[in-house]
Design an enzyme around this catalytic site. Sequence first.
Site, PDB file in Angstrom:
ATOM      1  N   ASP A   1     -13.038  12.930 -14.669  1.00  0.00           N
ATOM      2  CA  ASP A   1     -13.968  13.879 -15.268  1.00  0.00           C
ATOM      3  C   ASP A   1     -14.951  13.128 -16.166  1.00  0.00           C
ATOM      4  OD1 ASP A   1     -15.225  16.074 -16.281  1.00  0.00           O
ATOM      5  OD2 ASP A   1     -13.401  17.137 -16.844  1.00  0.00           O
TER       6      ASP A   1
ATOM      7  N   HIS B   1     -10.513  24.177 -13.252  1.00  0.00           N
ATOM      8  CA  HIS B   1     -11.882  24.594 -13.597  1.00  0.00           C
ATOM      9  C   HIS B   1     -12.620  25.341 -12.485  1.00  0.00           C
ATOM     10  CE1 HIS B   1     -15.184  23.533 -16.761  1.00  0.00           C
ATOM     11  NE2 HIS B   1     -14.786  24.801 -16.755  1.00  0.00           N
TER      12      HIS B   1
ATOM     13  N   ASP C   1     -16.284  13.686 -11.070  1.00  0.00           N
ATOM     14  CA  ASP C   1     -17.013  14.944 -10.822  1.00  0.00           C
ATOM     15  C   ASP C   1     -18.486  14.883 -11.209  1.00  0.00           C
ATOM     16  OD1 ASP C   1     -16.576  14.871 -13.592  1.00  0.00           O
ATOM     17  OD2 ASP C   1     -16.284  17.043 -13.745  1.00  0.00           O
TER      18      ASP C   1
ATOM     19  N   LYS D   1     -24.451  12.976 -17.328  1.00  0.00           N
ATOM     20  CA  LYS D   1     -23.939  14.321 -17.032  1.00  0.00           C
ATOM     21  C   LYS D   1     -25.002  15.399 -17.261  1.00  0.00           C
ATOM     22  CE  LYS D   1     -20.368  17.476 -18.785  1.00  0.00           C
ATOM     23  NZ  LYS D   1     -19.040  17.510 -19.423  1.00  0.00           N
TER      24      LYS D   1
HETATM   25 MG    MG Z   1     -17.129  16.700 -15.662  1.00  0.00          MG
END
Ligand code: MG
Length: 472
Positions: A36, A135, A289, A310
Amino acid sequence: MRSFPDSLFAIVLALLSVMTVSAQPQSPNFVVVFCDDLGYGDLGAFGNPSIRTPNLDRMAHEGQRWTSFYVGASVCTPSRAALLTGRLPIRNGMMSAKRRVLFPDSSGGLPKSEKTIAELLKTKGYATAAVGKWHLGHLEAHLPVNHGFDSYWGIPYSNDMDAQRGFPNYRRKAEEDPHYFAPVEQYQVPIIHNTTIVERPANQHTLTQRYTDKAIEFIQRHHEQPFFVYLAHSLPHIPLYAGKNHLGKSRRGIFGDVIEEIDAGVGQIMEILEDLEIDDNTLVVFTSDNGPWLPFRTHGGSAGLLREGKGSTFEGGMREPTLFWWPGKIKPGVQMEMGTTMDLLPTFCALAGVAAPNDRTLDGYDISSLLFGAREQGKRKHVFYWRSEELYALREGPWKLHFITEGCYGLGPKRTVHETPELYHLEHDPSEKYNVAHLHPDVVTRLIKSAEHHKAGINKMEDQLAGRIPTP
Ligand code: MG
């Protein structure tokens, strides 16, 4: 007592049946280790100078290291939906203009009509486990056990959710101290086993090792049948925590400790596959991710030479350090063809002998021939960069055209809609520094057409991320 010819006949029959079983092609096992918020520059194998990743380096050395491997979105929820369904999240309502991800007050989740990798592999008798961060909806109907997984153990959403008041501001502490970790009670995130909360708050210091242990237990229990393990680490998403064997050990502060613990877990998984003598029948994939969460400074990762992180549709947000390992099967080397997490579903289906769904648009391709060493161009011609229900950019071969640009989540340049789209050559200029649209108007025109064609083929499903649980 049996006569001699009778017992001989029985022996021949037994031998024949053994030969028939061993002659059947074995369905391969699949292990996906999904981090992540890990950046393109955060692994030793991808050039990080102060984080040691000997096990991932070994995966890279014995397997394939992909340098142009993408995710379906630059934040958690839509990216996870893309991996498990092989589809862009804009198609199945898992990308929203209202909320970027699911929250503890969200009522929605992955629609039941979607088919996950786990559901498809179940049709071929696979044992399936989800371990770690989900999630894709925390209410029971949306949990992994209702999306094709036999079992689930992990946290249902991000590890910084259910945050409590009265604790120090994490971002400020992170700015001051590269070794800081928060009190566990600050984040009242639950651990769910199948559908039941078994711990709250999750003891995040021990979570990475416990995820690895759960994956290993599952492999030990199911190694005599084909299996699929989806191991989605909650880290290095902030807040960062490391177990006692790794805390303070890396040169990179707590962020490095976290990555080195994840790396050690990958080593333990490779070891159990070797001990059980199933390493030559197991494909292990390692990726993340989305890119690094840059505002958290040393507590966030690094996109290396890629721009932004991100949340952004610049490369740093969506290109991930990706490794494939399958000893004796994968041709070792560096793979520069384009790939995405959405390719895993059709690839696993092809290798397992399962028909991929043909009643919906898939955004992935079977990449097994590239993995096995075919010297060919990949089937993928495009990468599409969606954010908040808008197509921000697309890649076609080495060219990338940006219609809209926006920086890293919580930092970086504001959203800009470009009247003349910006064009970058990602092979000559991987850091997206030099807009060359004025030099190649023909390429700009061609990519605009490709984008229009792509958008015309999108049938959006209802937004699954906007809904909230009614407050009493
Ligand atoms: Mg993430």
